[in-house]
Design a protein around this motif. Structure first.
Motif, PDB file in Angstrom:
ATOM      1  N   LEU A 166       0.793  -1.234   0.000  1.00 53.41           N
ATOM      2  CA  LEU A 166       0.000   0.000   0.000  1.00 53.41           C
ATOM      3  C   LEU A 166       0.824   1.282   0.000  1.00 53.41           C
ATOM      4  CD1 LEU A 166      -2.799  -0.913   2.580  1.00 53.41           C
ATOM      5  CD2 LEU A 166      -2.842  -1.172   0.090  1.00 53.41           C
ATOM      6  N   THR A 170      -2.033   5.770   3.123  1.00 57.04           N
ATOM      7  CA  THR A 170      -3.188   5.427   2.317  1.00 57.04           C
ATOM      8  C   THR A 170      -4.436   5.837   3.069  1.00 57.04           C
ATOM      9  OG1 THR A 170      -4.181   3.653   0.973  1.00 57.04           O
ATOM     10  CG2 THR A 170      -3.472   3.078   3.208  1.00 57.04           C
ATOM     11  N   PRO A 216     -11.169  -3.612   3.546  1.00 59.76           N
ATOM     12  CA  PRO A 216     -10.743  -3.493   2.147  1.00 59.76           C
ATOM     13  C   PRO A 216     -11.754  -4.085   1.169  1.00 59.76           C
ATOM     14  CG  PRO A 216      -9.522  -5.233   3.261  1.00 59.76           C
ATOM     15  CD  PRO A 216     -10.289  -4.503   4.320  1.00 59.76           C
ATOM     16  N   ASP A 222      -9.834  -0.029  -4.738  1.00 59.51           N
ATOM     17  CA  ASP A 222      -8.464  -0.293  -4.297  1.00 59.51           C
ATOM     18  C   ASP A 222      -8.326  -1.788  -3.982  1.00 59.51           C
ATOM     19  OD1 ASP A 222      -5.917  -0.331  -3.336  1.00 59.51           O
ATOM     20  OD2 ASP A 222      -6.247   1.078  -1.692  1.00 59.51           O
ATOM     21  N   ARG A 224      -5.704  -3.705  -4.027  1.00 60.90           N
ATOM     22  CA  ARG A 224      -4.320  -4.131  -3.845  1.00 60.90           C
ATOM     23  C   ARG A 224      -4.134  -5.176  -2.756  1.00 60.90           C
ATOM     24  NH1 ARG A 224      -1.466   1.457  -2.921  1.00 60.90           N
ATOM     25  NH2 ARG A 224      -3.467   1.820  -1.885  1.00 60.90           N
ATOM     26  N   LEU A 225      -4.841  -5.055  -1.636  1.00 61.52           N
ATOM     27  CA  LEU A 225      -4.615  -5.979  -0.530  1.00 61.52           C
ATOM     28  C   LEU A 225      -5.090  -7.382  -0.888  1.00 61.52           C
ATOM     29  CD1 LEU A 225      -3.499  -6.353   2.249  1.00 61.52           C
ATOM     30  CD2 LEU A 225      -5.672  -5.557   3.207  1.00 61.52           C
ATOM     31  N   ARG A 240       1.699  -2.886  -5.326  1.00 58.43           N
ATOM     32  CA  ARG A 240       1.658  -1.449  -5.587  1.00 58.43           C
ATOM     33  C   ARG A 240       0.955  -1.151  -6.898  1.00 58.43           C
ATOM     34  NH1 ARG A 240       5.268   1.437  -2.555  1.00 58.43           N
ATOM     35  NH2 ARG A 240       4.096   3.214  -3.295  1.00 58.43           N
ATOM     36  N   SER A 243      -4.265   2.643  -7.583  1.00 63.10           N
ATOM     37  CA  SER A 243      -5.297   2.941  -6.589  1.00 63.10           C
ATOM     38  C   SER A 243      -5.852   4.317  -6.868  1.00 63.10           C
ATOM     39  CB  SER A 243      -4.707   2.886  -5.174  1.00 63.10           C
ATOM     40  OG  SER A 243      -5.610   3.437  -4.246  1.00 63.10           O
ATOM     41  N   THR A 246      -5.187   6.792  -2.653  1.00 62.45           N
ATOM     42  CA  THR A 246      -4.066   7.034  -1.765  1.00 62.45           C
ATOM     43  C   THR A 246      -3.899   8.509  -1.510  1.00 62.45           C
ATOM     44  OG1 THR A 246      -2.517   7.162  -3.600  1.00 62.45           O
ATOM     45  CG2 THR A 246      -2.826   4.994  -2.600  1.00 62.45           C
TER      46      THR A 246
END
Length: 252
Positions: A166, A170, A216, A222, A224-225, A240, A243, A246
């Motif tokens: 992240l 964020t 999340p 987003d 990403r996680l 990365r 997003s 952020t």
């Protein structure tokens, strides 16, 4: 999605109504299912089970485990008396998730804990919880209204797994009135809100054992996680990624 990894998602056991029926049901918000699917895995619902010793055999068939959000962990799990603000215990779910988590960690199965799931991770490793965060920090910004997520900035530790995913700052969607307090054995706090509340923990050395206090799954912009979690299962890398929320982008 032939050959895609299987991700177990723990679920609620609640009285529910549909059609002409009203009876106990295993359920999970569709947001979790969508997040796991969008990340490239197949979600598998894991309703609370009364059978002990089932977890190891079940986890042998899964590639990863998501501990979903939900009700407060029973305070006697961390040797505390219940606060007046703490919800009624859901002991069957507690027992099921603690058994699943211990088996997953023993097998080094990747684990992602969301909100309550982060708290389960902390308590299972000997930590405890702040039972009502507004009493600690003097405001209700982590849970502003029923069924309302609140976007808040968090700072992430440089060099942590979460930081690699992240970045160092964020924004996240929060909905919780409890938080981790004493950190469990071998866990590392890796994200904080401005008021000092620990917003994420991880277990160094594990293949993937990470808990976040936010939601999340409720932020599909987003991914990403969840992508990073599923990447661990498949051996790929998409860290990365793009997003839309952020702090760096908002200040650009």
């Amino acid at each position: 999605m032939s050959g895609a990894p299987l991700v177990g998602i723990t679920s609620y056991l609640e009285q529910a109504a549909w059609g002409v029926w009203q009876q106990p049901a295993a359920l999970i918000p569709q947001l979790y299912v969508d997040a796991v699917t969008a990340a490239g895995a197949v979600p598998v619902l894991l309703p609370p089970q009364p059978v002990r010793g089932l977890a190891c055999g079940l986890l042998d068939r899964l590639d990863g485990l998501v501990l979903a959000g939900g009700p407060d962990v029973a305070p006697d799990r961390y040797d505390a008396e219940p606060d007046p603000h703490t919800g009624a215990p859901h002991r069957e779910r507690d027992a099921w998730e603690f058994e699943l988590l211990r088996a997953a960690l023993a097998a080094d199965l990747p684990v992602l804990g969301v909100c309550r799931g982060m708290q389960v991770l902390n308590v299972a490793l000997g930590g405890d919880l702040v039972q009502h965060l507004p009493d600690r920090i003097g405001e209700q910004g982590h849970q502003v209204a029923p069924a309302t997520f609140n976007r808040r900035p968090v700072r992430v530790s440089r060099g942590s797994r979460l930081g690699a995913i992240l970045g160092e700052r964020t924004e996240v969607l929060c909905y919780h009135h409890q938080a981790v307090d004493r950190i469990g054995a071998n866990l590392r706090p890796v994200a904080w809100s401005a008021d000092g509340t620990v917003e994420a923990i991880e277990l160094p050395g594990a293949r993937f054992a990470l808990g976040v206090q936010w939601h999340p799954e409720a932020d599909p912009a987003d991914p990403r996680l969840f992508r990073s979690f599923v990447d661990t299962l498949t051996g790929t890398s998409r860290l990365r990624g793009t997003s839309t929320n952020t702090l760096e982008e908002k200040s650009a």
